[in-house]
Write an enzyme that holds these catalytic residues in place. Structure first.
Site, PDB file in Angstrom:
ATOM      1  N   GLU A 110       0.895  -1.253  -0.128  1.00 39.81           N
ATOM      2  CA  GLU A 110       0.308  -0.120  -0.006  1.00 39.81           C
ATOM      3  C   GLU A 110       0.794   1.368  -0.218  1.00 39.81           C
ATOM      4  OE1 GLU A 110      -2.875  -0.267   3.276  1.00 39.81           O
ATOM      5  OE2 GLU A 110      -3.752  -2.364   2.399  1.00 39.81           O
ATOM      6  N   HIS A 224      -8.122   9.343   4.742  1.00 40.67           N
ATOM      7  CA  HIS A 224      -8.478   8.972   3.757  1.00 40.67           C
ATOM      8  C   HIS A 224      -8.776   9.088   2.830  1.00 40.67           C
ATOM      9  CE1 HIS A 224      -8.410   4.679   1.403  1.00 40.67           C
ATOM     10  NE2 HIS A 224      -8.132   4.297   1.917  1.00 40.67           N
ATOM     11  N   ARG A 268      -0.603   9.500   2.328  1.00 43.87           N
ATOM     12  CA  ARG A 268      -2.074   9.164   2.284  1.00 43.87           C
ATOM     13  C   ARG A 268      -2.386  11.195   2.263  1.00 43.87           C
ATOM     14  NH1 ARG A 268      -5.006   4.854   6.632  1.00 43.87           N
ATOM     15  NH2 ARG A 268      -5.160   3.340   4.511  1.00 43.87           N
ATOM     16  N   HIS A 328     -10.526   9.851   8.460  1.00 42.60           N
ATOM     17  CA  HIS A 328     -10.962   8.465   8.694  1.00 42.60           C
ATOM     18  C   HIS A 328     -10.191   7.905  10.718  1.00 42.60           C
ATOM     19  CE1 HIS A 328     -10.184   4.022   7.182  1.00 42.60           C
ATOM     20  NE2 HIS A 328      -9.371   4.161   7.383  1.00 42.60           N
ATOM     21  N   ARG A 363      -0.294   8.394   9.027  1.00 44.96           N
ATOM     22  CA  ARG A 363      -0.437   7.318   9.876  1.00 44.96           C
ATOM     23  C   ARG A 363       0.497   6.250   8.666  1.00 44.96           C
ATOM     24  NH1 ARG A 363      -3.612   2.617   9.326  1.00 44.96           N
ATOM     25  NH2 ARG A 363      -5.453   4.190   8.286  1.00 44.96           N
TER      26      ARG A 363
END
Length: 503
Positions: A110, A224, A268, A328, A363
């Site tokens: 990811e 997100h 992100r 998120h 994160r």
């Protein structure tokens, strides 16, 4: 000892199971049904299995990089060192992670991971598989579960947490405890658009704030990047971009490369801001193009997303789908040491409610389930140990700014007259969200101050949730004002930028 665990996601259930296994009497108190909460919604996986060329050191470096250098190195070391053990434990408890035909764990990649090191279950249903397995494990042992119970407050006697006050069916009662472990999740419903389930209203952090527990990093809220901009919020996993999906503007151009050389696989916060800006420029949602992955692969790898998109009349195998960012994950929370201890004796915190220092300013994908499992097990192991006589060594939290006063707020308005949860969520989305400015943050903080000044004593659970959200909104806006530089998920501009209104 008598242990009360508040919350029943991966962090709370892991803590409860480990505490029971070493002989403590455990009661789980949960707002909904046991296993409800964010864990079951997690489409992403659990990072921590290292293939050829990968290592715990690489995982740690990626975590630190994603956290913009603000992650605590000792906490990150614990996370990556214990990760494989916790994944093996989940397997032993019945989580069927996806495997190749020869039985090897399938590893996915990811954004911001340099290697494929993430295990998934059911393609995009990892959280649901973990929740089912852990709930079944709890049901099989002598752990008391009190569900549909709202955490009203923590009970403190002589400076030590001795239990909790809960509301069940409108009746308030007390549960005594030798230790309380908060595992209540984050505060996604501070924002108008969120991936979080309805109960995520910051109850644990607010309860901790009311007793003076240290909190930190509440300015770091992860949005997100890819949530369907069609119908109710539904997350489209980061792993879809890891498989090769791209983000395109109205002209079909891959615009994220304008912001970062890694394009769609950038951290992100970078991707989410790029989407927000592009959507505002073109006046419509950007699109996620997964067509190159192929219909059969999409259905096999992402069965849940495939089903939901088709239920909404979208054929993502044939055409790009509209996406938008949404709140998120909260990187900050109640400050803890490496064993979940907070600044108040008798109180532990694990999972998203805790600020372990792992995530820093942003994160890394698939570290949240891992954090819940790793630090839940560590907190349980520390339950029987004496509280350090000199107190727990914690990083110093930033002080909350004083109320700003009505004159500092743009817009004015009658005190409290315009409050509603929806108004608070819109205020936070506009001014304490993806793009922030000093003017906007001051307006948000002063507006919340006005609302707080006239807020009545809450009577119902909904009113208690609103009170918690207001308290957290003030703390988050204050923390964002105090951090004058831009870092990670906290991005300040000289002048506020309008965001696309999502309907």
């Amino acid at each position: 000892m008598n242990v009360v665990v508040v919350g029943s996601g991966i962090a709370g259930l892991t803590t409860a199971l480990h505490a029971h296994e070493v002989g403590h009497a455990v009661t789980i108190v949960t707002k909904g049904a046991v296993g409800d909460g964010c864990t079951g919604y997690a489409q992403g996986g659990v990072a921590g299995i290292y293939g050829v060329g990968d290592s715990a050191a690489h995982h740690a470096a990626d975590t630190m990089d994603a956290g913009a250098g603000l992650s605590d190195a000792a906490a990150v070391d614990v996370l990556v060192r214990d990760g494989a053990t916790r994944i093996a434990e989940l397997i032993s408890r019945g989580v069927a992670f996806d495997r190749s035909p020869d039985g090897e764990l399938l590893l996915g990649r990811e954004a911001a991971h340099r290697h494929a090191r993430i295990v998934h279950a059911g393609g995009d249903a990892t959280g649901a598989a973990i929740a089912r397995a852990l709930v079944a494990a709890v049901r099989d042992v002598d752990i008391t579960v009190v569900d549909r119970a709202f955490l009203a407050d923590l009970i403190v006697e002589n400076g030590i947490v001795r239990g909790i006050r809960v509301v069940v069916d409108g009746v308030t009662s007390e549960l005594s405890a030798d230790a309380v472990v908060l595992a209540t999740g984050g505060a996604g419903h501070l924002y108008a658009h969120t991936t979080n389930p309805l109960g995520t209203t910051g109850d644990g952090i607010a309860a901790a704030l009311r007793i003076g527990a240290a909190v930190a990093d509440l300015e770091f809220v992860q949005f997100h990047p890819t949530v369907l901009a069609d119908g109710s919020a539904f997350l489209v996993s980061e792993a879809v971009r890891g498989e090769g999906a791209t983000l395109i503007d109205a002209d079909g151009r891959r615009f994220v490369f304008d912001s970062h050389p890694d394009g769609e696989l950038a951290p992100r916060d970078v991707v989410a801001r790029a989407i927000a800006r592009q959507s505002a420029r073109q006046g419509s949602s950007v699109r996620l193009d997964a067509t190159a992955i192929g219909e059969s692969r999409l259905a096999e790898r992402f069965p849940t997303i495939d089903r939901v998109t088709r239920e909404r009349g979208l054929d993502w195998a044939a055409e790009p789908v509209p996406v938008t960012p949404a709140a998120h994950y909260l990187m900050g929370g109640i400050v803890t040491d490496l064993d979940g201890r907070t600044s108040v004796p008798g109180l532990f915190a694990v999972g998203e409610v805790a600020r372990t220092g792992v995530h820093g300013a942003n994160r890394l994908a698939s570290n949240s389930l891992l954090e819940g499992a790793v630090f839940g097990a560590r907190a349980a192991a520390a339950l029987g140990s004496p509280w350090p006589q000199s107190g727990v060594t914690l990083p110093a939290p930033a002080p909350l700014a004083p109320p700003l006063g009505e004159s500092d707020a743009a817009g004015g308005g009658a005190l409290g007259a315009d409050f509603s949860r929806a108004a608070l969520q819109r205020l936070m989305w506009d001014h304490v969200g993806l793009l922030r400015s000093d003017e906007g943050l001051r307006h948000a903080a002063a507006t919340v101050d006005r609302w707080l000044a006239v807020a009545p004593e809450p009577a119902t659970v909904a009113e208690r949730e609103d009170a918690n959200l207001l308290l957290l909104a003030r703390a988050a806006a204050s923390a964002a004002l105090a951090r004058t530089d831009s870092v990670g998920a906290h991005f300040r501009e000289a002048v506020a930028s309008p965001l696309l209104e999502i309907v």
